[in-house]
Design a protein around this motif. Structure first.
Motif, short mmCIF file in Angstrom:
data_model
loop_
_atom_site.label_atom_id
_atom_site.label_comp_id
_atom_site.label_asym_id
_atom_site.label_seq_id
_atom_site.Cartn_x
_atom_site.Cartn_y
_atom_site.Cartn_z
N GLN A 173 -65.08 -77.74 112.16
CA GLN A 173 -64.77 -76.51 112.87
C GLN A 173 -63.30 -76.44 113.28
OE1 GLN A 173 -67.12 -73.61 114.36
NE2 GLN A 173 -67.33 -74.12 112.19
N ILE A 174 -62.80 -75.19 113.36
CA ILE A 174 -61.38 -74.93 113.61
C ILE A 174 -61.22 -74.08 114.86
CG2 ILE A 174 -59.28 -73.90 112.65
CD1 ILE A 174 -60.61 -74.15 109.86
N ARG A 175 -60.24 -74.43 115.68
CA ARG A 175 -59.88 -73.62 116.84
C ARG A 175 -58.35 -73.55 116.95
NH1 ARG A 175 -64.52 -73.30 116.09
NH2 ARG A 175 -66.25 -73.37 117.59
N GLN A 176 -57.87 -72.46 117.57
CA GLN A 176 -56.44 -72.29 117.75
C GLN A 176 -56.02 -72.65 119.18
OE1 GLN A 176 -58.32 -69.71 116.16
NE2 GLN A 176 -57.69 -70.65 114.23
N TYR A 177 -54.86 -73.33 119.30
CA TYR A 177 -54.31 -73.69 120.60
C TYR A 177 -52.80 -73.43 120.59
CZ TYR A 177 -58.79 -76.05 120.99
OH TYR A 177 -60.14 -76.32 121.01
N SER A 178 -52.32 -72.80 121.65
CA SER A 178 -50.88 -72.52 121.74
C SER A 178 -50.09 -73.81 121.87
CB SER A 178 -50.60 -71.63 122.96
OG SER A 178 -51.17 -70.36 122.80
N VAL A 213 -56.48 -76.51 115.08
CA VAL A 213 -56.91 -77.90 115.06
C VAL A 213 -58.30 -77.94 114.44
CG1 VAL A 213 -57.49 -79.93 116.45
CG2 VAL A 213 -55.54 -78.48 117.09
N GLN A 214 -58.48 -78.82 113.46
CA GLN A 214 -59.76 -78.95 112.77
C GLN A 214 -60.35 -80.32 113.06
OE1 GLN A 214 -59.95 -79.41 108.36
NE2 GLN A 214 -61.10 -77.50 108.39
N VAL A 215 -61.60 -80.34 113.54
CA VAL A 215 -62.26 -81.61 113.85
C VAL A 215 -63.61 -81.67 113.16
CG1 VAL A 215 -61.10 -81.78 116.08
CG2 VAL A 215 -63.39 -80.78 115.97
N THR A 216 -64.05 -82.87 112.85
CA THR A 216 -65.38 -83.07 112.26
C THR A 216 -66.36 -83.37 113.37
OG1 THR A 216 -64.38 -83.97 110.24
CG2 THR A 216 -66.72 -84.42 110.61
N HIS A 225 -51.73 -63.44 110.85
CA HIS A 225 -51.37 -64.73 111.44
C HIS A 225 -52.62 -65.57 111.69
CE1 HIS A 225 -47.01 -64.85 112.29
NE2 HIS A 225 -47.09 -63.53 112.25
N LYS A 226 -53.70 -64.93 112.18
CA LYS A 226 -54.93 -65.68 112.41
C LYS A 226 -55.50 -66.19 111.09
CE LYS A 226 -56.67 -66.30 115.79
NZ LYS A 226 -57.69 -65.58 116.54
N HIS A 227 -55.50 -65.34 110.06
CA HIS A 227 -56.00 -65.77 108.75
C HIS A 227 -55.18 -66.93 108.21
CE1 HIS A 227 -58.22 -61.78 107.54
NE2 HIS A 227 -58.77 -62.38 108.58
N ALA A 228 -53.85 -66.83 108.32
CA ALA A 228 -53.01 -67.91 107.81
C ALA A 228 -53.27 -69.21 108.56
CB ALA A 228 -51.54 -67.52 107.92
N SER A 229 -53.55 -69.12 109.85
CA SER A 229 -53.82 -70.33 110.63
C SER A 229 -55.13 -70.98 110.25
CB SER A 229 -53.82 -70.00 112.13
OG SER A 229 -55.03 -69.39 112.53
N LEU A 230 -55.96 -70.26 109.49
CA LEU A 230 -57.23 -70.80 108.99
C LEU A 230 -57.14 -71.23 107.54
CD1 LEU A 230 -59.59 -68.11 110.54
CD2 LEU A 230 -59.39 -70.48 111.30
N GLY A 231 -56.03 -70.88 106.89
CA GLY A 231 -55.89 -71.21 105.47
C GLY A 231 -56.59 -70.23 104.55
N VAL A 232 -56.77 -68.98 104.97
CA VAL A 232 -57.42 -67.98 104.13
C VAL A 232 -56.58 -67.71 102.88
CG1 VAL A 232 -58.05 -65.52 104.03
CG2 VAL A 232 -58.65 -66.90 106.04
N THR A 233 -57.25 -67.54 101.74
CA THR A 233 -56.56 -67.29 100.47
C THR A 233 -56.91 -65.91 99.92
OG1 THR A 233 -58.34 -68.22 99.12
CG2 THR A 233 -56.65 -69.75 99.95
N ALA A 234 -56.09 -65.42 99.01
CA ALA A 234 -56.30 -64.10 98.42
C ALA A 234 -57.65 -64.02 97.70
CB ALA A 234 -55.17 -63.78 97.45
N GLU A 235 -58.07 -65.12 97.09
CA GLU A 235 -59.33 -65.12 96.35
C GLU A 235 -60.52 -64.85 97.26
OE1 GLU A 235 -61.16 -65.17 92.67
OE2 GLU A 235 -59.02 -65.34 93.14
N GLN A 236 -60.43 -65.24 98.51
CA GLN A 236 -61.55 -65.05 99.43
C GLN A 236 -61.78 -63.58 99.77
OE1 GLN A 236 -60.08 -67.90 102.33
NE2 GLN A 236 -61.75 -69.30 101.87
N TYR A 237 -60.75 -62.75 99.60
CA TYR A 237 -60.94 -61.31 99.86
C TYR A 237 -61.90 -60.70 98.86
CZ TYR A 237 -57.33 -61.13 103.45
OH TYR A 237 -56.62 -61.31 104.60
N LYS A 238 -61.97 -61.25 97.65
CA LYS A 238 -62.92 -60.76 96.66
C LYS A 238 -64.35 -61.09 97.10
CE LYS A 238 -59.63 -61.42 92.86
NZ LYS A 238 -59.36 -62.13 91.59
N VAL A 239 -64.54 -62.26 97.65
CA VAL A 239 -65.86 -62.65 98.15
C VAL A 239 -66.28 -61.76 99.30
CG1 VAL A 239 -67.19 -64.53 99.18
CG2 VAL A 239 -65.49 -65.03 97.41
#
Length: 396
Positions: free
Chosen positions: A204-209, A194-197, A86-100
């Motif tokens: 940077q990204i942070r999670q908020y309920s 939430v992602q802010v510049t 769930h945390k990975h999905a909230s960051l937009g992690v993809t399967a390809e990044q697991y190879k890295v």
């Protein structure tokens, strides 16, 4: 399940690998960010990298997964995997990044352990990694499908419709889709990213309920300003700069600390800003006319630091079988609050209560331990911790 040839190798080398995990993960992140600086800038939490908490969480998850493979070869630590996914999905992690990650993690293992990493050892731990990675990839794929988005495409622009100063260091934001469409459904207790510049260009990204019930035309998040640099750089930016009419990038909702179906009794226990997912749960229970017994326990520093205190009391009072217990370290003039830290050992909990906990790690450890000591089954205790989960494996 580990192959028969890998089980004795992992068992024999687990003490050495486990003992060096802190060094391995430190070297891993060094290698990763040297090769891909954009990941530190735009994906990983720079505050948690600076204080070492992300490194500890990664080490804990690897060790817990390896131990689970050895001690329970016919099952997986699904609670732990779900929380990570769930945390990975909230960051937009993809399967390809697991190879890295695999490339730089195994490079770090070889650098730290040297000649001890024989081809046999490398193959066995490679198997551990891909068992864990593929399990996470599968869960994350399902989460993206449920959210109705392509892999990693979680972001949507949302407009700040309202801003409310809840306490001196806590502000809530009401969010609506920038294109005017209804906000997506979510389950009470879930969070968004939430992602802010920031001024240096980092995104940077942070999670908020989500701190109000689903079914409303807009979302609400509640943000506590976190002191420190860079630990609180996103919350500080939101407090200082986010205004009504501004647009921010927000993810689809994720998180597995959600209300169960049925009519069984509940304990919702929180501390500090950990009350936010509980507010969404309570709001949902009230709006759907639930009559199940609900015991709410909350701890805070003082009435002045307790965000949404009046709302919490109103929601509990609206439940036919709701009871509220509040502890303040400095209760001030509030005659209904107890002094000190939360003590669930004295609460009257119905048989079969399911407990949901959210707050700082010391609070979670104490409350979970107290519940276990009074006979609550471990499987009936669920938790959410803000930031890296340094307790991974506790429920694996």
């Amino acid at each position: 399940m580990l192959s028969e040839q890998s089980i004795p190798v992992v068992r024999a080398t687990l003490p050495a690998v486990g003992g060096a995990l802190d060094q391995i993960t430190e070297r891993f992140y060094g290698r990763l960010f040297e090769a891909h600086p954009e990941l530190l800038r735009d994906l990983f939490n720079r505050g948690n990298q600076a204080n070492g908490e992300q490194r500890q969480a990664l080490a804990g998850s690897i060790a817990a997964f390896a131990v689970a493979l050895l001690e329970n070869p016919g099952s997986r630590p699904d609670v732990m995997l779900s929380r990570i996914a769930h945390k990975h999905a909230s960051l937009g992690v993809t399967a390809e990044q697991y190879k890295v990650v695999h490339q730089h993690l195994f490079g770090a293992i070889v650098e730290v352990l040297g000649d001890a990493v024989t081809p046999e050892v490398a193959q066995a731990w490679d198997e551990v990694y891909w068992l864990m990675a593929n399990a996470l990839i599968a869960v994350e794929a399902r989460l993206y499908q449920e959210a109705g988005v392509p892999e990693g495409a979680i972001w949507r622009p949302m407009e700040i419709a309202e801003r409310h100063e809840e306490t001196a260091d806590t502000v809530s934001f009401v969010l609506r889709n920038a294109d005017g469409t209804p906000t997506p459904a979510f389950r009470p207790g879930q969070y968004v990213s939430v992602q802010v510049t920031l001024p240096d260009g980092a995104r940077q990204i942070r999670q908020y309920s989500l701190s109000a019930a689903p079914g409303r035309p807009q979302w609400r998040i509640t943000v506590k300003r976190v002191d420190g640099d860079p630990a609180g750089e996103v919350s500080s930016w939101l407090h200082a700069h986010a205004s009504v009419g501004d647009t921010v990038d927000v993810s689809a909702p994720f998180g597995d600390l959600v209300l169960p179906e049925g009519d069984g009794p509940l304990l919702l226990a929180s501390a500090g800003i950990g009350s936010t997912p509980m507010l969404a749960m309570l709001d949902h229970l009230v709006s759907t006319g639930e009559t199940r017994p609900v015991v709410v326990a909350h701890a805070d520093r003082s009435p002045e630091t307790h965000a949404h205190a009046a709302e919490l009391r109103r929601l509990v009072e609206a439940l036919p079988q709701g009871t509220l217990h509040v502890w303040y370290e400095e209760p001030g003039e509030d005659p209904s609050a107890l002094r000190g830290r939360a003590d669930v050992t004295a609460l009257d909990l119905p048989e079969g209560t399911t407990a949901y906990l959210c707050g700082p790690l010391p609070f979670l450890r104490t409350v979970r331990g107290d519940l276990l000591s009074r006979g609550t089954a471990a499987s009936d205790i669920h938790y959410e911790v803000f930031g890296p989960d340094l307790w991974l494996g506790a429920e694996a």
